[in-house]
Motif scaffolding. Structure first.
Motif, PDB file in Angstrom:
ATOM      1  N   MET A   1       3.928   2.850  -2.715  1.00 37.71           N
ATOM      2  CA  MET A   1       4.145   4.183  -2.192  1.00 37.71           C
ATOM      3  C   MET A   1       5.443   4.151  -1.397  1.00 37.71           C
ATOM      4  SD  MET A   1       0.179   4.983  -1.133  1.00 37.71           S
ATOM      5  CE  MET A   1       0.324   6.719  -0.835  1.00 37.71           C
ATOM      6  N   ARG A   2       6.019   5.314  -1.241  1.00 36.12           N
ATOM      7  CA  ARG A   2       7.281   5.432  -0.540  1.00 36.12           C
ATOM      8  C   ARG A   2       7.174   6.509   0.527  1.00 36.12           C
ATOM      9  NH1 ARG A   2      10.123   5.546  -5.184  1.00 36.12           N
ATOM     10  NH2 ARG A   2      10.081   7.772  -5.147  1.00 36.12           N
ATOM     11  N   GLY A   3       7.895   6.342   1.607  1.00 41.11           N
ATOM     12  CA  GLY A   3       7.905   7.344   2.664  1.00 41.11           C
ATOM     13  C   GLY A   3       6.867   7.032   3.727  1.00 41.11           C
ATOM     14  N   GLU A   4       7.237   7.323   4.959  1.00 41.23           N
ATOM     15  CA  GLU A   4       6.336   7.073   6.085  1.00 41.23           C
ATOM     16  C   GLU A   4       5.187   8.060   6.067  1.00 41.23           C
ATOM     17  OE1 GLU A   4       6.476   4.437   7.897  1.00 41.23           O
ATOM     18  OE2 GLU A   4       8.332   3.827   6.955  1.00 41.23           O
ATOM     19  N   ALA A  10       0.150  -0.045  -1.180  1.00 44.58           N
ATOM     20  CA  ALA A  10      -0.293  -0.037  -2.570  1.00 44.58           C
ATOM     21  C   ALA A  10      -1.597   0.740  -2.659  1.00 44.58           C
ATOM     22  CB  ALA A  10      -0.496  -1.466  -3.058  1.00 44.58           C
ATOM     23  N   PHE A  11      -1.927   1.201  -3.861  1.00 48.88           N
ATOM     24  CA  PHE A  11      -3.168   1.937  -4.021  1.00 48.88           C
ATOM     25  C   PHE A  11      -3.841   1.584  -5.337  1.00 48.88           C
ATOM     26  CE2 PHE A  11       0.019   4.610  -5.979  1.00 48.88           C
ATOM     27  CZ  PHE A  11      -0.592   5.064  -7.138  1.00 48.88           C
ATOM     28  N   CYS A  12      -5.119   1.800  -5.341  1.00 46.19           N
ATOM     29  CA  CYS A  12      -5.941   1.641  -6.530  1.00 46.19           C
ATOM     30  C   CYS A  12      -6.500   3.032  -6.834  1.00 46.19           C
ATOM     31  CB  CYS A  12      -7.069   0.658  -6.235  1.00 46.19           C
ATOM     32  SG  CYS A  12      -8.145   0.369  -7.638  1.00 46.19           S
ATOM     33  N   ALA A  13      -6.444   3.427  -8.087  1.00 46.13           N
ATOM     34  CA  ALA A  13      -6.894   4.781  -8.437  1.00 46.13           C
ATOM     35  C   ALA A  13      -7.811   4.765  -9.643  1.00 46.13           C
ATOM     36  CB  ALA A  13      -5.691   5.671  -8.719  1.00 46.13           C
ATOM     37  N   GLY A  42     -10.008  -8.277   0.285  1.00 47.59           N
ATOM     38  CA  GLY A  42      -8.601  -8.184   0.657  1.00 47.59           C
ATOM     39  C   GLY A  42      -7.689  -8.018  -0.548  1.00 47.59           C
ATOM     40  N   HIS A  43      -8.178  -7.316  -1.558  1.00 51.52           N
ATOM     41  CA  HIS A  43      -7.413  -7.103  -2.789  1.00 51.52           C
ATOM     42  C   HIS A  43      -6.043  -6.496  -2.478  1.00 51.52           C
ATOM     43  CE1 HIS A  43      -6.354  -5.300  -6.698  1.00 51.52           C
ATOM     44  NE2 HIS A  43      -7.055  -6.309  -7.197  1.00 51.52           N
ATOM     45  N   HIS A  44      -5.028  -6.946  -3.176  1.00 52.28           N
ATOM     46  CA  HIS A  44      -3.656  -6.528  -2.871  1.00 52.28           C
ATOM     47  C   HIS A  44      -3.385  -5.048  -3.150  1.00 52.28           C
ATOM     48  CE1 HIS A  44      -3.336  -7.428  -7.168  1.00 52.28           C
ATOM     49  NE2 HIS A  44      -2.247  -6.699  -7.182  1.00 52.28           N
ATOM     50  N   LEU A  45      -4.231  -4.356  -3.870  1.00 55.19           N
ATOM     51  CA  LEU A  45      -4.038  -2.920  -4.118  1.00 55.19           C
ATOM     52  C   LEU A  45      -4.994  -2.057  -3.299  1.00 55.19           C
ATOM     53  CD1 LEU A  45      -3.550  -2.866  -8.001  1.00 55.19           C
ATOM     54  CD2 LEU A  45      -1.793  -2.806  -6.222  1.00 55.19           C
ATOM     55  N   SER A  46      -5.481  -2.591  -2.197  1.00 54.70           N
ATOM     56  CA  SER A  46      -6.513  -1.852  -1.464  1.00 54.70           C
ATOM     57  C   SER A  46      -6.040  -1.206  -0.169  1.00 54.70           C
ATOM     58  CB  SER A  46      -7.716  -2.761  -1.203  1.00 54.70           C
ATOM     59  OG  SER A  46      -7.365  -3.844  -0.375  1.00 54.70           O
ATOM     60  N   ASP A  47      -4.747  -0.865  -0.090  1.00 58.30           N
ATOM     61  CA  ASP A  47      -4.294  -0.099   1.079  1.00 58.30           C
ATOM     62  C   ASP A  47      -4.890   1.308   1.050  1.00 58.30           C
ATOM     63  OD1 ASP A  47      -2.657  -2.188   2.042  1.00 58.30           O
ATOM     64  OD2 ASP A  47      -0.991  -1.544   0.777  1.00 58.30           O
ATOM     65  N   HIS A  48      -4.973   1.876  -0.156  1.00 53.05           N
ATOM     66  CA  HIS A  48      -5.512   3.222  -0.348  1.00 53.05           C
ATOM     67  C   HIS A  48      -6.321   3.236  -1.640  1.00 53.05           C
ATOM     68  CE1 HIS A  48      -2.726   4.661   2.739  1.00 53.05           C
ATOM     69  NE2 HIS A  48      -1.843   3.891   2.154  1.00 53.05           N
ATOM     70  N   PHE A  49      -7.341   4.099  -1.666  1.00 48.49           N
ATOM     71  CA  PHE A  49      -8.180   4.263  -2.851  1.00 48.49           C
ATOM     72  C   PHE A  49      -8.134   5.735  -3.242  1.00 48.49           C
ATOM     73  CE2 PHE A  49     -10.126   0.862  -0.270  1.00 48.49           C
ATOM     74  CZ  PHE A  49      -9.949  -0.199  -1.149  1.00 48.49           C
ATOM     75  N   MET A  50      -7.698   6.017  -4.469  1.00 50.15           N
ATOM     76  CA  MET A  50      -7.536   7.400  -4.908  1.00 50.15           C
ATOM     77  C   MET A  50      -8.464   7.733  -6.063  1.00 50.15           C
ATOM     78  SD  MET A  50      -3.428   7.820  -4.827  1.00 50.15           S
ATOM     79  CE  MET A  50      -2.510   7.440  -3.339  1.00 50.15           C
ATOM     80  N   TRP A 139      14.237   2.198  -3.542  1.00 47.71           N
ATOM     81  CA  TRP A 139      14.093   1.898  -4.960  1.00 47.71           C
ATOM     82  C   TRP A 139      13.483   3.095  -5.642  1.00 47.71           C
ATOM     83  CZ3 TRP A 139       9.013   2.144  -6.455  1.00 47.71           C
ATOM     84  CH2 TRP A 139       8.075   2.023  -5.436  1.00 47.71           C
ATOM     85  N   LEU A 140      13.704   3.192  -6.913  1.00 47.82           N
ATOM     86  CA  LEU A 140      13.192   4.325  -7.653  1.00 47.82           C
ATOM     87  C   LEU A 140      12.893   3.920  -9.078  1.00 47.82           C
ATOM     88  CD1 LEU A 140      12.681   7.428  -7.720  1.00 47.82           C
ATOM     89  CD2 LEU A 140      15.033   7.679  -8.460  1.00 47.82           C
ATOM     90  N   VAL A 141      11.731   4.254  -9.511  1.00 52.48           N
ATOM     91  CA  VAL A 141      11.369   4.071 -10.913  1.00 52.48           C
ATOM     92  C   VAL A 141      11.240   5.469 -11.482  1.00 52.48           C
ATOM     93  CG1 VAL A 141       9.650   3.199 -12.524  1.00 52.48           C
ATOM     94  CG2 VAL A 141      10.148   1.941 -10.413  1.00 52.48           C
TER      95      VAL A 141
END
Length: 152
Positions: A1-4, A10-13, A42-50, A139-141
């Protein structure tokens, strides 16, 4: 994710592109249980869950779907897989309420519509945004949205 305040998070969706609610409630509970396990590990994509859907579900309890109580309910519904016991009382003793609260705080419910899928930036704006992010060292994808809009 980008921006404050989410920069580098990272997120899992889980995405449900359904036209009707169907069995989303049951699937949502399974998703919450998986989120609990991911956060516990402590999964590496578990900052947010969508949870991303096109069909709202559980309308009568919508305001509580992101509650710690809903996470606890979902975990207990899946207690045999998570705790190795079908005994809900035993599972309740093993349940980490602080972790359930943490999962609830990181949970996003996103409802989209087909019309939103047609919203794409103008080609000129894509270049401006890319230039600004490059200038800032970000960065931008970019997936060419303009090619997608031409297909419609």
């Amino acid at each position: 994710m980008r921006g404050e305040p989410y920069h580098h998070d990272a997120f899992c969706a889980e995405v449900k592109n359904y036209s009707q609610p169907g069995d989303q409630g049951v699937q949502f509970d399974a998703f919450l249980a998986k989120c609990y396990v991911a956060a516990q590990a402590g999964h590496h994509l578990s900052d947010h869950f969508m949870w991303i859907t096109w069909a709202p579900f559980r309308a009568n309890s919508w305001s509580t779907l992101q509650s710690p109580e809903q996470v606890e309910f979902a975990v207990l519904q899946n207690c045999e897989r998570i705790f190795g016991t079908a005994d809900v009382a035993q599972a309740r003793e093993k349940l980490d309420r602080a972790l359930a609260r943490s999962v609830a705080e990181r949970l996003w419910l996103i409802v989209l519509s087909e019309k939103q899928e047609t919203l794409v930036p103008l080609r000129d704006w894509e270049a401006i945004v890319a230039a600004e992010l490059t200038r800032r060292g970000g960065w931008l994808v970019v997936k060419s949205l303009s090619s997608r809009s031409r297909r419609q």
